[in-house]
Scaffold this motif. Structure first.
Motif, PDB file in Angstrom:
ATOM      1  N   PRO A  34       0.830  -1.205   0.000  1.00  0.00           N
ATOM      2  CA  PRO A  34       0.000   0.000   0.000  1.00  0.00           C
ATOM      3  C   PRO A  34       0.863   1.252   0.000  1.00  0.00           C
ATOM      4  O   PRO A  34       1.103   1.885   1.032  1.00  0.00           O
ATOM      5  N   LEU A  35       1.352   1.632  -1.180  1.00  0.00           N
ATOM      6  CA  LEU A  35       2.298   2.742  -1.286  1.00  0.00           C
ATOM      7  C   LEU A  35       1.669   4.095  -0.982  1.00  0.00           C
ATOM      8  O   LEU A  35       2.383   5.094  -0.895  1.00  0.00           O
ATOM      9  N   LEU A  36       0.350   4.128  -0.833  1.00  0.00           N
ATOM     10  CA  LEU A  36      -0.264   5.384  -0.439  1.00  0.00           C
ATOM     11  C   LEU A  36       0.261   5.846   0.918  1.00  0.00           C
ATOM     12  O   LEU A  36       0.300   7.046   1.209  1.00  0.00           O
ATOM     13  N   LEU A  37       0.686   4.905   1.746  1.00  0.00           N
ATOM     14  CA  LEU A  37       1.282   5.275   3.040  1.00  0.00           C
ATOM     15  C   LEU A  37       2.571   6.058   2.848  1.00  0.00           C
ATOM     16  O   LEU A  37       2.925   6.900   3.678  1.00  0.00           O
ATOM     17  N   PHE A  38       3.262   5.798   1.755  1.00  0.00           N
ATOM     18  CA  PHE A  38       4.486   6.535   1.463  1.00  0.00           C
ATOM     19  C   PHE A  38       4.189   8.019   1.266  1.00  0.00           C
ATOM     20  O   PHE A  38       4.915   8.888   1.742  1.00  0.00           O
ATOM     21  N   PHE A  39       3.091   8.314   0.576  1.00  0.00           N
ATOM     22  CA  PHE A  39       2.730   9.707   0.345  1.00  0.00           C
ATOM     23  C   PHE A  39       2.175  10.357   1.621  1.00  0.00           C
ATOM     24  O   PHE A  39       2.305  11.569   1.813  1.00  0.00           O
ATOM     25  N   LEU A  40       1.567   9.561   2.452  1.00  0.00           N
ATOM     26  CA  LEU A  40       1.165  10.073   3.763  1.00  0.00           C
ATOM     27  C   LEU A  40       2.398  10.492   4.562  1.00  0.00           C
ATOM     28  O   LEU A  40       2.427  11.559   5.196  1.00  0.00           O
ATOM     29  N   PHE A  41       3.432   9.681   4.489  1.00  0.00           N
ATOM     30  CA  PHE A  41       4.683   9.991   5.178  1.00  0.00           C
ATOM     31  C   PHE A  41       5.329  11.246   4.588  1.00  0.00           C
ATOM     32  O   PHE A  41       5.868  12.081   5.317  1.00  0.00           O
ATOM     33  N   ILE A  42       5.263  11.405   3.252  1.00  0.00           N
ATOM     34  CA  ILE A  42       5.801  12.609   2.616  1.00  0.00           C
ATOM     35  C   ILE A  42       5.106  13.856   3.161  1.00  0.00           C
ATOM     36  O   ILE A  42       5.743  14.872   3.471  1.00  0.00           O
ATOM     37  N   GLY A  43       3.779  13.785   3.267  1.00  0.00           N
ATOM     38  CA  GLY A  43       3.041  14.916   3.807  1.00  0.00           C
ATOM     39  C   GLY A  43       3.433  15.237   5.228  1.00  0.00           C
ATOM     40  O   GLY A  43       3.590  16.414   5.602  1.00  0.00           O
ATOM     41  N   MET A  44       3.623  14.215   6.047  1.00  0.00           N
ATOM     42  CA  MET A  44       4.020  14.448   7.444  1.00  0.00           C
ATOM     43  C   MET A  44       5.421  15.053   7.526  1.00  0.00           C
ATOM     44  O   MET A  44       5.683  15.948   8.329  1.00  0.00           O
ATOM     45  N   VAL A  45       6.343  14.569   6.689  1.00  0.00           N
ATOM     46  CA  VAL A  45       7.713  15.091   6.692  1.00  0.00           C
ATOM     47  C   VAL A  45       7.742  16.548   6.225  1.00  0.00           C
ATOM     48  O   VAL A  45       8.467  17.388   6.767  1.00  0.00           O
ATOM     49  N   ALA A  46       6.909  16.841   5.206  1.00  0.00           N
ATOM     50  CA  ALA A  46       6.890  18.208   4.681  1.00  0.00           C
ATOM     51  C   ALA A  46       6.112  19.164   5.567  1.00  0.00           C
ATOM     52  O   ALA A  46       6.255  20.386   5.447  1.00  0.00           O
ATOM     53  N   GLY A  47       5.290  18.629   6.471  1.00  0.00           N
ATOM     54  CA  GLY A  47       4.423  19.458   7.294  1.00  0.00           C
ATOM     55  C   GLY A  47       5.146  20.204   8.392  1.00  0.00           C
ATOM     56  O   GLY A  47       6.370  20.103   8.565  1.00  0.00           O
ATOM     57  N   GLU A  48       4.337  20.954   9.155  1.00  0.00           N
ATOM     58  CA  GLU A  48       4.881  21.829  10.191  1.00  0.00           C
ATOM     59  C   GLU A  48       5.648  21.060  11.252  1.00  0.00           C
ATOM     60  O   GLU A  48       6.659  21.537  11.778  1.00  0.00           O
ATOM     61  N   ALA A  49       5.204  19.860  11.575  1.00  0.00           N
ATOM     62  CA  ALA A  49       5.865  19.082  12.622  1.00  0.00           C
ATOM     63  C   ALA A  49       7.063  18.302  12.097  1.00  0.00           C
ATOM     64  O   ALA A  49       7.806  17.709  12.879  1.00  0.00           O
ATOM     65  N   GLY A  50       7.279  18.280  10.766  1.00  0.00           N
ATOM     66  CA  GLY A  50       8.393  17.538  10.204  1.00  0.00           C
ATOM     67  C   GLY A  50       9.533  18.440   9.798  1.00  0.00           C
ATOM     68  O   GLY A  50       9.490  19.668   9.989  1.00  0.00           O
ATOM     69  N   PRO A  51      10.564  17.873   9.187  1.00  0.00           N
ATOM     70  CA  PRO A  51      11.732  18.661   8.757  1.00  0.00           C
ATOM     71  C   PRO A  51      11.385  19.736   7.731  1.00  0.00           C
ATOM     72  O   PRO A  51      12.050  20.762   7.642  1.00  0.00           O
ATOM     73  N   GLY A  52      10.331  19.520   6.930  1.00  0.00           N
ATOM     74  CA  GLY A  52       9.965  20.507   5.921  1.00  0.00           C
ATOM     75  C   GLY A  52       9.464  21.810   6.509  1.00  0.00           C
ATOM     76  O   GLY A  52       9.649  22.878   5.926  1.00  0.00           O
ATOM     77  N   GLY A  53       8.796  21.727   7.645  1.00  0.00           N
ATOM     78  CA  GLY A  53       8.308  22.921   8.323  1.00  0.00           C
ATOM     79  C   GLY A  53       7.240  23.693   7.587  1.00  0.00           C
ATOM     80  O   GLY A  53       7.004  24.873   7.863  1.00  0.00           O
ATOM     81  N   LEU A  54       6.554  23.051   6.622  1.00  0.00           N
ATOM     82  CA  LEU A  54       5.527  23.737   5.848  1.00  0.00           C
ATOM     83  C   LEU A  54       4.233  23.813   6.662  1.00  0.00           C
ATOM     84  O   LEU A  54       3.676  22.796   7.051  1.00  0.00           O
ATOM     85  N   ARG A  55       3.772  25.042   6.890  1.00  0.00           N
ATOM     86  CA  ARG A  55       2.536  25.230   7.658  1.00  0.00           C
ATOM     87  C   ARG A  55       1.344  25.158   6.706  1.00  0.00           C
ATOM     88  O   ARG A  55       1.223  25.948   5.770  1.00  0.00           O
ATOM     89  N   PHE A  56       0.475  24.186   6.915  1.00  0.00           N
ATOM     90  CA  PHE A  56      -0.700  24.008   6.062  1.00  0.00           C
ATOM     91  C   PHE A  56      -1.890  23.659   6.939  1.00  0.00           C
ATOM     92  O   PHE A  56      -1.928  22.599   7.577  1.00  0.00           O
ATOM     93  N   ASP A  57      -2.853  24.583   6.993  1.00  0.00           N
ATOM     94  CA  ASP A  57      -4.076  24.324   7.759  1.00  0.00           C
ATOM     95  C   ASP A  57      -5.305  24.801   6.993  1.00  0.00           C
ATOM     96  O   ASP A  57      -6.325  25.155   7.583  1.00  0.00           O
ATOM     97  N   ASP A  58      -5.202  24.799   5.667  1.00  0.00           N
ATOM     98  CA  ASP A  58      -6.295  25.271   4.818  1.00  0.00           C
ATOM     99  C   ASP A  58      -7.288  24.133   4.592  1.00  0.00           C
ATOM    100  O   ASP A  58      -7.176  23.360   3.634  1.00  0.00           O
ATOM    101  N   VAL A  59      -8.255  24.049   5.488  1.00  0.00           N
ATOM    102  CA  VAL A  59      -9.241  22.976   5.401  1.00  0.00           C
ATOM    103  C   VAL A  59     -10.160  23.179   4.197  1.00  0.00           C
ATOM    104  O   VAL A  59     -10.623  22.207   3.588  1.00  0.00           O
ATOM    105  N   HIS A  60     -10.421  24.433   3.834  1.00  0.00           N
ATOM    106  CA  HIS A  60     -11.289  24.710   2.687  1.00  0.00           C
ATOM    107  C   HIS A  60     -10.697  24.124   1.409  1.00  0.00           C
ATOM    108  O   HIS A  60     -11.393  23.481   0.610  1.00  0.00           O
ATOM    109  N   THR A  61      -9.392  24.341   1.210  1.00  0.00           N
ATOM    110  CA  THR A  61      -8.729  23.773   0.040  1.00  0.00           C
ATOM    111  C   THR A  61      -8.772  22.248   0.079  1.00  0.00           C
ATOM    112  O   THR A  61      -8.990  21.588  -0.941  1.00  0.00           O
ATOM    113  N   THR A  62      -8.578  21.688   1.263  1.00  0.00           N
ATOM    114  CA  THR A  62      -8.640  20.232   1.418  1.00  0.00           C
ATOM    115  C   THR A  62     -10.016  19.706   1.019  1.00  0.00           C
ATOM    116  O   THR A  62     -10.126  18.679   0.331  1.00  0.00           O
TER     117      THR A  62
END
Length: 598
Positions: A34-62
């Protein structure tokens, strides 16, 4: 300049992500994970809590992206659904898609209430968010792990996965309204559901017919058919939503209508949508990874795991066994349907709705959905093939399908040109078999184009092109793969009215007195099934021949090796002498004695 650089970086990262998604499809097919988990991990790494530090909280866009993605996923599922496949399983599938979703939510709710400290409406909303299965996740993993499900089980899962999303969306939205606007009467909820279902059905059917009409009447430039169909699907979805109908039901039904009617560029549309739905899944899982907060999960992960385990091992199985009880499913099939309740993009989409409207504890629903999706893909996703083999509901594919070339023929919609490379051990080359509904048209050999007569005999390494109906093109594949070793029929299956698939039609005619075409007298019964079935042989497949029916009772090496002889029903209720059925039965018994003594 800094802002321009940030835009360039965003474009680069987006392109790299899309490229990774395209390449990951090869890994999914190769390893079945289930490689979709790989992309879930990418999102977590790129997110605010990961090394990427990208802040994303736009629920409307989601929510917007999720709506588009889910609409395309459902449309793609409808486009691949055949009326013939779903007719026999429509009733059990619809029961699972409605009552099954409701039962799953109701059984999950008490655990959510006490484990997460919620009130009953909030607990039921938690159950509704994770109650429906994900069609794209189910069939992505079935295909990736090389499984060929039994037709009845596969069709039930296909229709259920495609039709339970609209009901889950309706249930979730209804509970969100109750929590945000106050109580509503049961009658009001029922009327709203009927309105959404009826209007959604009407818009989907009419919209699908209009799309078919437009595709066949409007001369679009080559390459624009697939984008046109995808855009039309989103138009149908948007119109239904604006009319307060179920847009998800409408787009699924529109897909079924379009997929079951002759249209131009059908295969290019299907190929385009396969890629679009795969990328839509990737986008959804990356967004889930970006929105999740590991710090917030710490306080809710244990009760969320409890909800996930109850959902997989109690709620889903209980709902499936109760819903399928009136239908003739054995316990193995019910167990497999229970286990294939994978959660994916749908749960992500539904979990974003409470956050969009700002409900109290909205992030909790999202965290629970996150944990449920992770556990579902890890446990159910990775054990899908194991469960199928242990429960004997599927056979592993031993070969990959041949590379098929499909070309639309302008000016008509009934036939298309289908091409294959001729393999040395293929059924076509070794037995000179071809379905009765296909017609060899040209052969390419040593870069020369020949007619079938000029190329006779066709040899390994040639390329052959045949005319065939678009909806049957895939059924040609089995004639151009290397034949697996045939197996001897099980002697325990041979007896009265059971014969070997290697008996010829001529022998059958001579012994049983039935009429057969002299040109087909040398064909074996297995050959007869291969030629006249418009799909791969399955146990239970039947073909008429004169006054009896041939029924496939056992398969070996992908072909029929034991055939049952079934008598027709009597037309006269009570004739004075032997009935036609009794006379045929005596003839068959005498014939079997002759065959078995030979």
């Amino acid at each position: 300049m800094a802002s321009l650089d940030s835009v360039s970086i965003a474009i680069l990262l987006g392109a790299v992500l899309v490229m990774a998604g395209i390449l990951s499809s090869l890994l999914a097919l190769r390893f079945g994970a289930p490689l979709l988990l790989f992309f879930l991990f990418i999102g977590m790494v790129a997110g605010e809590a990961g090394p990427g530090g990208l802040r994303f909280d736009d629920v409307h866009t989601t929510y917007v992206v999720g709506s588009v993605a889910l609409a395309l996923i459902l449309f793609d599922g409808g486009l691949k659904t055949r009326f013939q496949a779903i007719r026999a399983v429509l009733a059990p599938s619809m029961v699972l898609a409605t009552i099954g979703v409701l039962l799953t939510a109701l059984i999950t709710a008490p655990v959510a209430k006490y484990a997460l400290d919620l009130n009953w409406t909030q607990a039921l909303l938690t159950g509704a968010v994770v109650a429906s299965t994900d069609a794209a996740a189910v069939f992505l993993l079935v295909h990736a792990q090389g499984l060929r499900l039994r037709p009845r089980v596969g069709a039930t899962l296909e229709v259920e996965s495609g039709t339970n999303d609209p009901f889950a969306v309706f249930l979730t939205l209804t509970l969100v309204k109750l929590l945000s606007l106050g109580d509503a009467s049961a009658g009001h909820v029922a009327m709203e559901f009927i309105q959404e279902a009826v209007l959604g059905t009407l818009i989907g059917v009419v919209g699908g017919r209009l799309v078919v009409l437009a595709m066949n009447r409007v001369a679009l430039p080559q390459g624009l058919h697939a984008p046109f169909v995808c855009t039309a699907a989103l138009v149908i979805f948007g119109l239904a939503q604006i009319a307060h109908a179920s847009g998800f039901l409408a787009v699924y039904l529109a897909g079924i209508i379009i997929g079951n009617r002759p249209t131009r560029a059908h295969n290019s549309v299907v190929t385009f949508l396969d890629a679009a739905t795969w990328l839509a899944q990737i986008v959804m899982f990356v967004m889930l990874g970006l929105l999740v907060s590991p710090e917030r999960l710490v306080g809710s992960i244990i009760p969320a795991v409890g909800v996930a385990l109850v959902l997989m091992f109690v709620a889903r199985p209980v709902a499936v066994f109760l819903c399928l009880q009136p239908f003739r499913f054995n316990w193995r099939e019910k167990m497999f349907v229970s286990w294939v309740g994978l959660r994916g993009a749908v749960a992500i989409f539904l979990a974003s709705i409470p956050m969009l409207v700002g409900l109290p504890k909205a992030s909790l629903y999202f965290d629970v959905a996150f944990v449920v999706v992770i556990i579902s893909l890890l446990f159910q996703g990775w054990t899908l093939a194991f469960a199928a083999r242990k429960l004997h509901v599927a056979l592993p594919r031993t070969d990959r399908g041949p590379r098929r070339i499909e070309l639309d023929l302008p000016g008509q919609l009934e036939q298309q040109l289908v091409g294959y490379a001729v393999r040395p051990k293929s059924l076509y080359l070794k037995r000179n078999l071809i379905p009765s509904w296909s017609k060899p048209t040209l052969v390419i050999r040593d870069e020369r184009i020949l007619t079938p007569a000029e190329a006779e005999p066709v040899t390994a390494g040639d390329y052959i092109y045949l005319l065939a109906p678009p909806e049957k093109a895939e059924a040609l594949d089995r004639f151009f793969v290397d034949m697996p070793p045939s197996t001897a029929p099980d002697p325990h299956l041979l007896g009265d009215f059971m014969v070997s698939g290697e008996i010829t039609l001529g022998d059958l005619a001579a012994i049983y007195g039935i009429a057969v075409d002299p040109a087909q007298a040398s064909l074996t019964l297995a050959d007869y099934f291969d030629i006249h079935l418009d799909h791969a042989p399955t146990v239970g497949a039947a073909l008429p021949i004169d006054s009896i029916d041939l029924v496939a009772r056992s398969l070996g090496g992908g072909r029929v090796n034991v055939v049952g002889l079934r008598l027709p029903e009597d037309e006269d209720p009570a004739p004075p002498k032997l009935t036609r059925r009794q006379a045929l039965k005596g003839k068959l018994k005498r014939g079997w004695t002759t065959l078995s003594g030979a």
